[in-house]
Write an enzyme that holds these catalytic residues in place. Structure first.
Site, PDB file in Angstrom:
ATOM      1  CG  ASP A 135      -1.838  -1.167   1.204  1.00 27.58           C
ATOM      2  OD1 ASP A 135      -2.184  -1.569   0.116  1.00 27.58           O
ATOM      3  OD2 ASP A 135      -2.165  -1.583   2.395  1.00 27.58           O
TER       4      ASP A 135
HETATM    5  N1  URA Z   1      -1.216  -5.902   3.826  1.00 21.05           N
HETATM    6  C1  URA Z   1      -1.567  -4.677   3.882  1.00 21.05           C
HETATM    7  O1  URA Z   1      -2.678  -4.317   4.463  1.00 21.05           O
HETATM    8  N2  URA Z   1      -0.898  -3.727   3.289  1.00 21.05           N
HETATM    9  C2  URA Z   1       0.066  -4.038   2.647  1.00 21.05           C
HETATM   10  O2  URA Z   1       0.606  -2.953   2.105  1.00 21.05           O
HETATM   11  C3  URA Z   1       0.761  -5.254   2.737  1.00 21.05           C
HETATM   12  C4  URA Z   1      -0.045  -6.185   3.275  1.00 21.05           C
END
Ligand code: URA
Length: 236
Positions: A102
């Protein structure tokens, strides 16, 4: 391509080591001694040797990045900075990130042009562990750990059990094999807590290099590539 870039991409060593090798007259191009690191070479045609060993142009290249918060995991975007915008323009243009973090997640991201490795590390069939450092908003409880270590069934999808290692009131490592959208955040939310900071620290056998500052990256070593099970082409 510049000679020093060619040698760095071929994992001969860091930029510093490569420059040193060139300066110390250890590098031949087409049989001629080459002492300038910015010499332009044709990577498909020229024969480059280091201390008598021919260095093959690498079809596949592999980098690890310590992804900073604030950039998106994509190759190109008109509005937002991407992880590829952090890569020096000398480096090949065909790289892409394996898996997605993310925008606000930090940590280990592999960048490569090896589609098979990308498939192997992200396909659920291959059961590749992804380990995350998670800082939670509230204290970690035994119930929370139990929830994370059991299968989670939501209305729309389910998550396989994770593995939890707690090391602080609010901090834990969560290892999962899937990579579903916002998976860690959604698992923690389901366990009645919230993620306030998330960083991936390991993918399969590959551990994030602690020396990489946020936004920095480096080529993977031969051993790192080998243990990941990649498709790489060896130095002869
Ligand atoms: N899980 C998440 O919630 N975000 C990420 O970036 C990776 C795994």
């Amino acid at each position: 391509m510049r000679l020093d870039r060619f040698l760095t991409n071929a994992n001969v060593g860091s930029r510093k080591i490569v420059k040193e090798l060139i300066r110390k007259k250890k590098v031949l191009v087409n049989g001629q001694l080459c002492t300038k690191d910015d010499t332009k070479i044709d990577e498909n045609e020229d024969i480059v040797e280091v201390e008598g060993v021919q260095i093959k142009y690498q079809k596949y290249v592999y980098y690890m990045m310590n992804k900073p918060s604030g950039v998106i995991t994509a190759t190109k975007d008109d509005q937002q900075d991407t992880v590829l915008d952090l890569i020096h323009e000398d480096i090949r243009k065909d790289l892409f990130p394996i898996g997605r973090l993310d925008k606000d997640t930090e940590g280990l991201l592999i960048l490569t042009n090896d589609g098979k490795l990308a498939h192997d590390l992200t396909s659920p069939k291959h059961h590749c562990d992804k380990k995350y450092y998670v800082r939670c908003q509230d204290k970690i409880t035994p119930e929370m750990i139990q929830t994370l270590e059991n299968r989670i069934d939501l209305k729309e999808e389910s998550f396989q059990p994770g593995k939890v290692e707690v090391f602080g009131e609010n901090e834990l490592y969560l290892t999962i094999q899937e990579g579903k959208f916002h998976q860690v955040k959604r698992m923690v939310h389901h366990a009645k807590n919230e993620v306030i900071y998330l960083k991936r620290v390991q993918m399969g056998t590959l551990i994030l290099d602690e020396n990489l500052k946020e936004g920095e990256y480096r080529p993977l070593s031969m051993d790192e590539i080998k243990y990941l099970g990649a498709n790489y082409i060896k130095i002869k």
